[in-house]
Design a protein around this motif. Sequence first.
Motif, mmCIF file in Angstrom:
data_model
loop_
_atom_site.group_PDB
_atom_site.id
_atom_site.type_symbol
_atom_site.label_atom_id
_atom_site.label_comp_id
_atom_site.label_asym_id
_atom_site.label_seq_id
_atom_site.Cartn_x
_atom_site.Cartn_y
_atom_site.Cartn_z
ATOM 1 N N PRO A 52 6.921 -6.199 -5.283
ATOM 2 C CA PRO A 52 7.756 -6.181 -6.492
ATOM 3 C C PRO A 52 8.335 -4.807 -6.788
ATOM 4 N N GLY A 53 9.592 -4.755 -7.270
ATOM 5 C CA GLY A 53 10.252 -3.500 -7.630
ATOM 6 C C GLY A 53 10.876 -2.814 -6.444
ATOM 7 N N THR A 54 10.771 -3.400 -5.277
ATOM 8 C CA THR A 54 11.377 -2.796 -4.087
ATOM 9 C C THR A 54 12.197 -3.856 -3.384
ATOM 10 N N ALA A 55 12.981 -3.417 -2.381
ATOM 11 C CA ALA A 55 13.754 -4.388 -1.602
ATOM 12 C C ALA A 55 12.985 -4.776 -0.352
ATOM 13 N N TRP A 56 11.726 -4.552 -0.378
ATOM 14 C CA TRP A 56 10.922 -4.793 0.819
ATOM 15 C C TRP A 56 10.015 -5.976 0.642
ATOM 16 N N ARG A 57 9.586 -6.440 1.799
ATOM 17 C CA ARG A 57 8.634 -7.553 1.795
ATOM 18 C C ARG A 57 7.744 -7.421 3.031
ATOM 19 N N LEU A 58 6.584 -8.103 2.963
ATOM 20 C CA LEU A 58 5.695 -8.115 4.129
ATOM 21 C C LEU A 58 5.799 -9.493 4.769
ATOM 22 N N ALA A 59 6.125 -9.500 6.067
ATOM 23 C CA ALA A 59 6.109 -10.771 6.804
ATOM 24 C C ALA A 59 4.796 -10.797 7.570
ATOM 25 N N VAL A 60 4.106 -11.923 7.486
ATOM 26 C CA VAL A 60 2.741 -11.957 8.001
ATOM 27 C C VAL A 60 2.571 -13.054 9.040
ATOM 28 N N TRP A 61 1.839 -12.717 10.112
ATOM 29 C CA TRP A 61 1.470 -13.710 11.133
ATOM 30 C C TRP A 61 -0.048 -13.838 11.147
ATOM 31 N N HIS A 62 -0.534 -15.057 11.099
ATOM 32 C CA HIS A 62 -1.975 -15.305 11.174
ATOM 33 C C HIS A 62 -2.313 -15.759 12.585
ATOM 34 N N PRO A 63 -3.611 -15.754 12.942
ATOM 35 C CA PRO A 63 -3.984 -16.242 14.278
ATOM 36 C C PRO A 63 -3.625 -17.722 14.397
ATOM 37 N N SER B 139 -1.366 -5.253 1.750
ATOM 38 C CA SER B 139 -0.419 -5.160 0.642
ATOM 39 C C SER B 139 -0.900 -4.181 -0.415
ATOM 40 N N ARG B 140 -2.269 -4.113 -0.554
ATOM 41 C CA ARG B 140 -2.786 -3.166 -1.534
ATOM 42 C C ARG B 140 -2.512 -1.725 -1.066
ATOM 43 N N SER B 141 -2.709 -1.459 0.214
ATOM 44 C CA SER B 141 -2.515 -0.106 0.740
ATOM 45 C C SER B 141 -1.055 0.319 0.668
ATOM 46 N N ILE B 142 -0.158 -0.653 0.867
ATOM 47 C CA ILE B 142 1.242 -0.303 1.018
ATOM 48 C C ILE B 142 2.016 -0.346 -0.306
ATOM 49 N N SER B 143 1.633 -1.286 -1.184
ATOM 50 C CA SER B 143 2.483 -1.484 -2.359
ATOM 51 C C SER B 143 2.413 -0.329 -3.351
ATOM 52 N N VAL B 144 1.222 0.307 -3.457
ATOM 53 C CA VAL B 144 1.115 1.412 -4.428
ATOM 54 C C VAL B 144 2.001 2.596 -4.004
ATOM 55 N N GLN C 138 13.019 -4.961 5.259
ATOM 56 C CA GLN C 138 13.867 -4.504 4.152
ATOM 57 C C GLN C 138 15.059 -5.439 3.980
ATOM 58 N N SER C 139 15.335 -5.726 2.733
ATOM 59 C CA SER C 139 16.481 -6.592 2.431
ATOM 60 C C SER C 139 17.777 -5.812 2.635
ATOM 61 N N ASN C 140 18.764 -6.415 3.295
ATOM 62 C CA ASN C 140 20.059 -5.767 3.504
ATOM 63 C C ASN C 140 21.133 -6.545 2.772
ATOM 64 N N ASN C 141 20.904 -6.795 1.553
ATOM 65 C CA ASN C 141 21.756 -7.689 0.771
ATOM 66 C C ASN C 141 21.945 -8.999 1.527
ATOM 67 N N ASN C 142 23.139 -9.369 1.893
ATOM 68 C CA ASN C 142 23.309 -10.674 2.529
ATOM 69 C C ASN C 142 23.015 -10.650 4.027
ATOM 70 N N ALA C 143 22.856 -9.449 4.578
ATOM 71 C CA ALA C 143 22.586 -9.352 6.018
ATOM 72 C C ALA C 143 21.131 -9.734 6.290
ATOM 73 N N PRO C 144 20.799 -10.001 7.587
ATOM 74 C CA PRO C 144 19.408 -10.366 7.885
ATOM 75 C C PRO C 144 18.457 -9.212 7.553
ATOM 76 N N LYS D 178 5.268 -11.896 1.743
ATOM 77 C CA LYS D 178 4.723 -11.356 0.506
ATOM 78 C C LYS D 178 5.705 -10.305 0.003
ATOM 79 N N ASP D 179 6.298 -10.599 -1.146
ATOM 80 C CA ASP D 179 7.259 -9.651 -1.701
ATOM 81 C C ASP D 179 6.529 -8.486 -2.330
#
Length: 488
Positions: free
Chosen positions: A220-231, A46-51, A190-196, A217-218
């Motif tokens: 902030p300031g973008t319509a994007w989020r990180l979905a994360v899978w752990h082991p 998230s640090r690498s991508i959010s900036v 990426q958020s597509n308003n009401n779409a998936p 992990k949202d």
Amino acid sequence: MNLSLARLCLFALLILEIISGAAIYSLYKISSNEETDSKADLINASRSISVPITSLANTLRETATRIAQHPQTIRALKSGSESERIAQLENIRTFYPDANIQWALPNDTTTSIPLTPPLSVVYSRTMQDGRDELINNAAPALLTLTLAQPVMDPVNKAILGFVVINNRGVELQSIFKSLQMQNTFVELQQSNNNAPYSTLMRAGNSHLKTDNFQELKDLPGTAWRLAVWHPPMSTAKHVVSTFQEYLIVWLALSAFLCATIGGLYFFSKKYLAHDINTILTFFSDIRHARLRKTYTIKLTDIHPNFEIMYRLGKLMLGKHKQVSDFASIDFLSQTNNRRSFETKQSEVFKTLAEGWAHSLLILDIDNFKYVNDTHGHDAGDALIIQFGKALKEHLRGSDFIARLGGDEFCVIFPNTPLKRATELAERLREKMPSELQLKEGVMHKLHWSGGLSEYRKSDTSENMALARADSALLEAKRAGRNKTMLAA
Ligand SMILES: Nc1nc2c(ncn2[C@@H]2O[C@H](COP(=O)(O)OP(=O)(O)OP(=O)(O)O)[C@@H](O)[C@H]2O)c(=O)[nH]1
């Protein structure tokens, strides 16, 4: 349960506690390490991508705002002429050659861009190559960031249209792809308003991906989020997460029990064992009617009470001595005591004048001191007790047996001349047991020396016969012990 068995059990319990405590601690350590690895991956991602995402969004927002507020843009959209709008678009492209810009009118129903005010980052289509390129879950991980900025009529505040600006985010994609994540799988969605949500990029260990992500992990300031899978959860982590409260209680209990058991063990070893032994010795001494000068008690709590017991013991023994002095029986050997010996001797001595003949045998256990020194005072006492008992068993009922002191006994043979007394003394030596048990597992070979004499009418004092017997006893000792000598 005896003391050593109890101590062994305590020790075993202590070891068990330490092992279980260590096992629980390891479980926690393993599970927290797993979590740390996954968390480190996620923080890194998230640090690498959010900036870069935020700065890209800001740049686009600033550009779109500047274009939307430009008087020429307002004029072109207000005129309603398409040629003016195209001319303005060309004009803008000379200033922002990298930007992909288009106009959208409020009543334009052909675009799928939700032109909601004031600025939105939306999933959209690119205008770069003139055809729509929809991005969905199945599509390759292409990123297009689209911003729509309304163009307002400064006079009547009506929306004249929108500046729509696109960016492919190529730089962002290469950053995302370079993320090193062994313990995590991440998708940029990426958020597509009401779409998936649609997936823009993926990174990390794809084997970890399952139907449902485990963390969001949202950005902030973008319509994007990180979905994360752990082991998947390891057994250790599973156990910890299922029994967390019980494990913590058990861990605390283990630590408490360890400290208590260890403390008890140390305490009992250092203080109690010594004190208990001292108290036992004290009572044993009381039982045998003797007291040592000092007894060392370590526990201060016990000490005052012990002092009282010691004083009472002394008092009791004083009384005991008084009583036994008056009594006739020796408390240890249960034969007559010296006092009653003297009374008896006086009696028989008086009858000499009437022509009666009496003899006496003095007996002393050989090497008695060695028994005391080697096996303890209690063993010495046991020898005295058993020696007295054996004498009573093997002498005639009319013989007067007394303990004169220590390991020394005396037998008065009333109405028995020396010759007969000699036979009796020999018979006694044959009959006395060859060994006696001093305590469990300790047998003692019994040897004793004797001195035999006869009361004489010519004796000026009652004790002269005893003195002669004593000299004979000394002779027997000198002659190598374990024999009876006749007084000269
Ligand atoms: N256990 C015990 N010991 C006693 C008692 N009274 C005296 N003693 C001890 O008995 C020992 C007497 O030893 P002795 O008779 O002098 O010496 P021994 O070792 O028998 O040697 P010999 O008589 O020469 O064979 C001393 O060490 C006394 O302290 C008693 O009531 N109980």
